[in-house]
Design an enzyme around this catalytic site. Structure first.
Site, PDB file in Angstrom:
ATOM      1  N   ASP A   1      44.389  51.234  44.468  1.00 48.53           N
ATOM      2  CA  ASP A   1      44.184  50.410  45.508  1.00 48.53           C
ATOM      3  C   ASP A   1      45.621  50.490  46.407  1.00 48.53           C
ATOM      4  OD1 ASP A   1      42.424  49.144  46.736  1.00 48.53           O
ATOM      5  OD2 ASP A   1      42.893  47.134  45.783  1.00 48.53           O
ATOM      6  N   ASP A  24      41.276  47.196  32.406  1.00 52.08           N
ATOM      7  CA  ASP A  24      42.506  46.988  33.414  1.00 52.08           C
ATOM      8  C   ASP A  24      43.494  48.372  33.139  1.00 52.08           C
ATOM      9  OD1 ASP A  24      42.117  44.786  34.681  1.00 52.08           O
ATOM     10  OD2 ASP A  24      43.019  43.414  33.375  1.00 52.08           O
ATOM     11  N   ASP A  77      36.322  37.878  37.708  1.00 54.60           N
ATOM     12  CA  ASP A  77      35.647  38.070  36.624  1.00 54.60           C
ATOM     13  C   ASP A  77      34.825  36.825  35.905  1.00 54.60           C
ATOM     14  OD1 ASP A  77      38.049  36.788  36.348  1.00 54.60           O
ATOM     15  OD2 ASP A  77      38.737  37.934  34.469  1.00 54.60           O
TER      16      ASP A  77
END
Length: 746
Positions: free
Chosen positions: A221, A268, A364
């Site tokens: 990102d 992650d 989430d």
């Protein structure tokens, strides 16, 4: 490395609706404050109606029902209920060292009865409304307690049914192992500003998964060239996007639109799976109603609290309570939470709800809520099938918790509000309510710290009770809770240590809660910094300042309370608990201030306590030994002979790990003597990609390697706390050692 903020903003087409919801939720909070102010002003002004109401309530408090009065017997006999209950729970825990259905329901039933009994006593007998000042603090303490007790009672209700799915996973994994149930899997690894060495081990771990039909995507990102090069080097797919709107949720949704796997796995950037992760989880998707399988978050480094106290191998991670107890208790009612990493989700179900929820920072959690509301099942498999990096300093720890708190409380302002969204059961809504109450509980925690000051400086008695009533009503409730706390949470934390953890950042969390209620979307997504190295102790002044002020005020309070206690005669109107409370708060705040001193961390790699037989070769000489610690960068070996004269610092050396049939080259960093063995520490040199893969697989990917660690019991915790006050790490352990962050393994 400092944390960074994503460009997060709520969807534009729902702003007006959110403003309405914002007013609804916020006005409730503001209304409580205004109503309290009106009552106090009216009381001081002598308004007859308000004064009359409180006079009547005060009369009822002074004349409670007979069944809420302590028996008029000798005080030693008032201890019998407590002794009897403690004997009962100790016998149950002795017969059933691990909670079973019958033993857990018995103890939870006892706790629910004691909690309700305590609430009735506090509500009908202990409020001190004799004047406005006492009434204000007494009612404030009462409502702060009720807030905490409501959350506790809800959690106890969920503990009546515990769901463990190990055997179910055994059965369902057979189809995956045999190849009769094989779905295509896309593994997504979102990253923002994490270092390359962290992503490298995560990608390698995903590539080592024992499952063929998988595709791995690195979702960058920040469009970093080093991430693109890493993906090319390791042979995984690289993906970026024009902007980073909606933070992690936007990153995942962008990737989902460009991939087509039947299942989606999210790790992650710092989480490395064990090789059997997919085998243990995919089988559950044979049930078409299963949308998501969540596994626990485990960690391969010590959390900052344990490390700052020098108790890395003693204390468990704070998250253990959530993943070991709360998630398993919620699973039986379909209320398990999607925790953001180490989960598998069905693409078709995710498509049905429009992808990951972008309304909140906690994408989430609310994605799981939306899936459940659509009639899908969320499964929690309580097996440690991955491990990641815990926050590495107190600032990172605070950043993480503040983000979680803000994201969860945003539930009150979005369409995915679990208290209002259609499709959820009562128990599922109660589970969400408990999650919201947890964050509001930080306001109660701060109030509990301030109450002794009110007693000292304003002569306030917030709880009106006799000693006999405390023995009869308070002591059984408190003692049984203390005795069973660790047993009920599967030895993941003690009550005393839990209180320490809650105290560390209760002030920032309380302020954060109020700020979110006023402006829920003011802050963006702030990433927890990872992969840091520091060579000195650092004191977190910003977090410590309110606690320092409170510590000084509490010390003064203690002196005043002791003075008041020596001069005041307490009859039936109250009892002086101020000095006891001040002593407890002083000790806990003192320990918390020690925790806020971040200990050094001289190595960016984690060292593992891993035993492997090794052969060392120096020229034509062979040495044998056993590893005592090993990392991705080096190894420490205990030799089975005296240190030879030809072994010296900076010498080149060949290493073979026998069980792994794995060879490396290195350079001798130091030699020494420990536990009656000669030791040598070696730094690896010229590690190839294949060698690094073998290291990562050995250190992070072995099935079953992440074990449940038991936290110390209450007595042991109490001794530890006193030891820490007398021997703080910063004064007695100033040596910076890379091995200080080692992780125990079997």
């Amino acid at each position: 490395m400092s944390g960074s903020k994503f460009n997060y903003k709520p969807p534009q087409n729902t702003v007006s609706k959110r403003v309405i919801r914002f007013h609804t939720a916020t006005l409730i909070l503001l209304g409580v404050f205004f109503l309290s102010g009106i009552i106090v002003v009216g009381w001081f002004a002598g308004e007859d109606r308000i004064s009359g109401v409180f006079a009547q309530i005060n009369y009822w408090q002074m004349h409670p029902p007979m069944w809420l009065e302590a028996p008029r017997i000798d005080s030693k006999y008032l201890l019998l209920p407590t002794i009897g209950l403690l004997l009962t729970v100790f016998v149950v825990m002795k017969i059933s060292p691990q909670p079973r259905i019958w033993s857990q329901r018995l103890i939870v039933g006892i706790l629910i009865i004691l909690t309700l009994r305590y609430i009735l006593w506090r509500s009908l007998s202990t409020l001190n409304l004799v004047d406005p000042l006492n009434g204000l603090f007494s009612l404030g303490l009462y409502f702060a307690e009720i807030l905490m007790l409501l959350n506790t009672t809800i959690q106890l209700l969920f503990m009546l049914n515990i769901k463990e799915r190990h055997r179910e996973a055994d059965v369902k994994s057979l189809a995956v192992i045999s190849g009769s149930f094989v779905l295509s899997v896309d593994i997504l690894i979102p990253t923002y500003n994490e270092p390359v060495f962290i992503l490298r081990r995560t990608i390698i771990g995903c590539q080592a998964l024992d499952y063929a039909n998988k595709t791995i995507y690195l979702l960058d990102d920040t469009n970093r060239s080093e991430m693109r090069e890493l993906a090319e080097e390791l042979g995984c797919n690289y993906m970026t996007r024009p902007d980073n709107s909606y933070a992690k949720a936007g990153n995942l949704n962008h990737a989902i639109a460009k991939t087509n796997g039947e299942l989606i796995v999210v790790f992650d950037a710092d989480f490395v799976p064990t090789s059997n992760f997919l085998i243990r989880t995919i089988g559950f998707f044979q049930d078409e109603k299963v949308a998501l399988v969540q596994t626990p978050q485990s960690f391969y480094n010590a959390d900052p609290i344990a490390r700052n106290l020098g108790l890395e191998n003693v204390l468990t991670h704070e998250a253990e309570v959530f993943h070991r107890q709360i998630q398993t208790s919620r699973d039986s009612s379909g209320s398990a939470i999607c925790a953001g990493t180490s989960f598998v989700v069905r693409r078709s179900a995710l498509d049905q709800i429009g992808g990951f929820v972008i309304e909140s920072l906690s994408e989430d959690y609310f994605t799981g809520i939306r899936l459940t509301a659509q009639g899908y099942r969320l499964i929690y498999l309580n097996e440690k099938l991955s491990a990641g990096l815990a926050a590495e300093n107190i600032v990172g720890y605070a950043t993480q918790r503040l983000r979680w708190g803000q994201g969860t409380l945003q539930a009150l302002f979005i369409k995915s509000n679990p208290l209002k969204i259609s499709g959820l059961t009562l128990m599922q809504r109660l589970a969400s309510l408990a999650g919201l109450l947890y964050w509001f509980g930080n306001i109660s925690r701060v109030y509990f710290l301030l109450i002794p000051l009110a007693y000292s400086f304003f002569a306030v008695i917030p709880i009106r009770s006799t000693g006999a009533e405390l023995l009869f009503f308070l002591l059984p409730y408190y003692s049984v809770n203390l005795a069973t706390f660790s047993w009920l949470n599967y030895r993941s934390c003690s009550a005393l240590l839990s209180d320490i953890y809650s105290l560390i950042i209760c002030f920032p969390l309380a302020v954060n809660t109020i700020q979110v209620m006023i402006n829920p979307f003011a802050k963006g997504f702030q990433v927890t910094p990872k992969g840091m190295v520091k060579n000195r102790y650092i004191f977190n002044w910003n977090l410590a300042l309110p606690l320092i002020i409170l510590f000084i005020a509490t010390a003064v309070s203690l002196w005043l309370n002791l003075d008041i206690a020596s001069e005041t005669t307490q009859h039936n109107t109250g009892i002086n608990l101020g000095w006891i409370w001040s002593v407890y708060n002083s000790i806990m705040i003192g320990i918390t201030l020690l925790i806020l001193i971040d200990a050094p961390k001289a190595d960016m790699y984690e060292w593992f306590d891993l035993r492997r037989i090794v052969q060392l070769r120096v020229g034509d000489q062979n040495l044998w030994g056993v590893t005592t610690m090993i990392s991705e960068a080096g190894v420490e070996i205990a030799l089975n002979q005296k240190l030879p004269a030809y072994l010296f610092t900076n010498q080149s050396i060949d290493i073979e790990i026998i069980e792994e049939s794995f060879k490396l080259t290195g350079e001798v960093m130091s030699t020494g003597f420990k536990d009656e063995f000669s030791t040598v520490r070696i730094r690896f040199q010229s590690v190839s990609l294949n060698q690094h893969r073998r290291l990562v697989e050995m250190l992070f990917c072995r099935p079953g390697q992440w074990k449940h660690q038991n936290a110390p019991g209450e007595l042991h915790s109490l001794l530890l706390l006193f030891k820490l006050l007398l021997k703080p790490r910063i004064l007695f352990d100033r040596k910076v050692d890379a091995r200080a962050t080692k992780v125990s393994q079997i």
